[in-house]
Design an enzyme around this catalytic site. Structure first.
Site, PDB file in Angstrom:
ATOM      1  N   GLU A  37      62.953 -13.799  59.893  1.00 21.46           N
ATOM      2  CA  GLU A  37      62.582 -15.202  59.835  1.00 21.46           C
ATOM      3  C   GLU A  37      63.158 -15.826  58.572  1.00 21.46           C
ATOM      4  OE1 GLU A  37      58.377 -15.660  60.388  1.00 21.46           O
ATOM      5  OE2 GLU A  37      58.430 -14.831  62.413  1.00 21.46           O
ATOM      6  N   HIS A  96      55.551 -26.967  59.476  1.00 20.28           N
ATOM      7  CA  HIS A  96      56.433 -26.101  60.267  1.00 20.28           C
ATOM      8  C   HIS A  96      57.507 -26.975  60.905  1.00 20.28           C
ATOM      9  CE1 HIS A  96      57.927 -23.110  63.033  1.00 20.28           C
ATOM     10  NE2 HIS A  96      57.149 -22.208  62.462  1.00 20.28           N
ATOM     11  N   ARG A 109      61.121 -23.252  54.886  1.00 17.53           N
ATOM     12  CA  ARG A 109      60.549 -24.213  55.824  1.00 17.53           C
ATOM     13  C   ARG A 109      60.518 -25.642  55.291  1.00 17.53           C
ATOM     14  NH1 ARG A 109      55.541 -20.612  58.341  1.00 17.53           N
ATOM     15  NH2 ARG A 109      56.830 -19.452  59.832  1.00 17.53           N
ATOM     16  N   HIS A 153      51.200 -27.212  59.033  1.00 17.32           N
ATOM     17  CA  HIS A 153      51.099 -25.821  59.462  1.00 17.32           C
ATOM     18  C   HIS A 153      50.204 -24.971  58.574  1.00 17.32           C
ATOM     19  CE1 HIS A 153      52.351 -22.276  61.620  1.00 17.32           C
ATOM     20  NE2 HIS A 153      52.943 -21.731  60.578  1.00 17.32           N
ATOM     21  N   ARG A 161      54.754 -21.258  51.459  1.00 14.42           N
ATOM     22  CA  ARG A 161      54.545 -19.896  51.967  1.00 14.42           C
ATOM     23  C   ARG A 161      55.785 -19.344  52.642  1.00 14.42           C
ATOM     24  NH1 ARG A 161      53.230 -17.892  56.976  1.00 14.42           N
ATOM     25  NH2 ARG A 161      52.735 -19.968  57.810  1.00 14.42           N
TER      26      ARG A 161
END
Length: 517
Positions: free
Chosen positions: A112, A226, A272, A329, A364
């Site tokens: 990811e 997100h 992100r 998110h 995060r």
């Protein structure tokens, strides 16, 4: 007046893992305002990040976490996360939990955004959270008491320490429960935004509970959006996991332009916050954005949950393009705790997304959230075992320090009004004028009064709206205080952070509010 060794508020991974590690020696009660499966953990698609492969190691995972968090992270907390994570994964496997493996029985590891290596473990493709929650619920059958459809209204504070909770059932009946220790594991606050990946129940309740009781909160300005929510008829209707981009999917405009090509060295797997802002800028220019999945073989088999989501909204995955938009998110901040989950109030603990250990910094790293719930819940359980031995519950009197006597004097707004305001003025991109507008809007409802209002006679819907107002105000005022752009907090009127400066934690206390009121 029922009592327990430990009361846990919430039913996601952090709550259930804490109960799992405590139940053999302690009487545990779990409260959830909805049903036990309705949580962000149940919805989690991406997986669990852990350095378990031979080419990977905890130092690389540490480095990726620090970079994604813009070096605002607490280094001690990050080292605990990445060093203890692989051990916890092996322990789960030894207890019978099954992560996806290849034909040779080796763990299948996905990749990811912002990860150097493939280190994301999945269960049943994109149903990792649901599988983990189901596994833990099965393990806890007849071992802990799970009370569903009962909302915690307030924390009971006696002689300066948390002695339990006051709750309200769907019928309106109010009750008090006492415990040696109380744990907030209610998740974050994503559903105070109009576009969100969160369960609709995740409205900042735990944070508002703690703040009303006088606990410190920190880093509330850091909200992760997100990049890829499925976008249908003007609404964000569900999450498209970052694992899809990890398998090669790319973001494109309607005319096929590869959107991230020149934006970041990691392109579609950039952090992100970078990807979300890039999509946001395109949307503001009137462009529709799509996730091109045409290069992923057997998409429906690899991502069954996403496939079902798309089909339920009439999106043809065979077309190879999924319409997307960013949505709220994850909250990097929350109730300030140490690495053992202790808040600023004795007897009160927090874990998971509701807590702020500093492990995520300003942004995060993908798939570190389930890992956080697994790792820090075990540390919390170990802390609670020792605490309970030394502080056996003795309080049987209904007397508390709580003095909530004010009545609501203003008509409360709708949830939708709060969500729209937060998305417009306290969202992906912020500025001083917008934040001041939002602050003024929240303060028309008198935040000091909301912190002291008697909730007993209110409906659970009204209490939820009060919690949303308190949490939204905390995010807004914290965002005004941080005069830099860092991670999930981006201001057009201030530059990006100095890479050599770690930044400072912005703490919020109830006392500070009343001094400044």
């Amino acid at each position: 007046m029922p009592n327990a060794d430990v009361i846990i508020i919430g039913s996601g991974i952090a709550a259930l893992m804490t109960a799992y590690y405590l139940h053999e020696d302690n009487n545990v009660i779990i409260f959830t305002k909805s049903n036990k499966e309705r949580s962000n953990s149940w919805l989690a698609q991406g997986g669990v990040a852990a350095a378990v492969s031979k080419e990977d190691n905890w130092r690389c995972h540490y480095e990726d976490t620090m970079i994604a968090g813009c070096h605002h992270n607490d280094e001690k907390a990050v080292k605990i996360l990445v060093r203890e994570g692989p051990k916890q994964i092996q322990e789960l496997i030894s207890k019978g939990f099954r992560f996806d493996t290849d034909e040779r029985g080796h763990l299948q590891l996905g990749r990811e955004g912002a990860h150097q290596f493939r280190r994301i473990l999945h269960a049943d493709g994109d149903a990792t959270g649901r599988k983990l929650v189901s596994f833990l619920l099965k393990e806890l059958i007849n071992k802990v008491t799970i009370v569903e459809e009962e909302m915690v209204l307030e924390l009971l504070i006696t002689n300066g320490r948390c002695a339990g909770v006051k709750t309200k059932k769907q019928s309106g009946e109010v009750g008090c429960y006492y415990a040696s220790a109380t744990v907030i594991a209610t998740g974050g606050c994503g559903s105070i935004y109009a576009f969100s990946s969160n369960a609709s129940t995740v409205t900042g309740d735990g944070i508002a509970l703690a703040y009303r009781a006088g606990a410190e909160v920190a880093d509330m300005e850091f909200i992760q959006f997100h990049p890829t929510m499925l976008y249908v008829n003007g609404k964000a209707v569900g999450l498209i996991s970052e694992a899809v981009r990890g398998e090669g999917a790319i973001l494109v405009t309607e005319d096929g332009r590869k959107m991230m090509e020149s934006i970041h060295p990691q392109k579609d797997l950039a952090p992100r916050d970078v990807v979300a802002r890039t999509i946001h800028a395109e949307v503001l220019q009137g462009n529709n954005i799509y996730l091109d999945i045409s290069m992923i073989a057997n998409f429906s088999k690899r991502f069954p949950t996403i496939t079902q989501l798309c089909r339920s909204y009439g999106i043809d995955i065979e077309s190879g393009k999924l319409p997307v938009v960013p949505g709220a998110h994850f909250l990097m901040g929350g109730i300030k705790v140490d690495v053992n989950g202790q808040t600023s109030i004795p007897g009160l603990y927090a874990v998971g997304e509701a807590a702020c250990t500093g492990v995520h910094g300003a942004n995060r790293l993908a798939s570190n959230s389930l890992l956080e719930g697994i790792v820090f819940s075990k540390r919390l359980a170990e802390t609670l075992r020792n605490y309970i031995k030394e502080n056996m519950f003795v309080e049987t009197s209904p007397h508390t320090d709580n003095h909530f006597v004010k009545k609501i004097t203003k008509i409360l707004p709708t949830k939708q009004k709060i969500q729209t305001l937060m998305m417009q003025y306290v969202g992906i991109v912020r500025n001083e004028s917008g934040l001041k507008h939002a602050k003024q809007w929240f303060e028309q409802f008198s935040i000091p009064d909301l912190l002291n209002v008697d909730l007993d006679e209110l409906t659970t819907e009204e209490i939820t709206i009060i919690n949303m107002l308190i949490t939204g105000w905390l995010i807004t005022t914290s965002a005004l205080k941080r005069t830099e752009s860092r991670g999930g907090h981006y201001r057009t009127d201030y530059p990006l952070m100095d890479e050599n400066w770690k930044g400072t934690r912005i703490m919020r206390t109830k006392e500070e509010l009343f001094v400044n009121a």
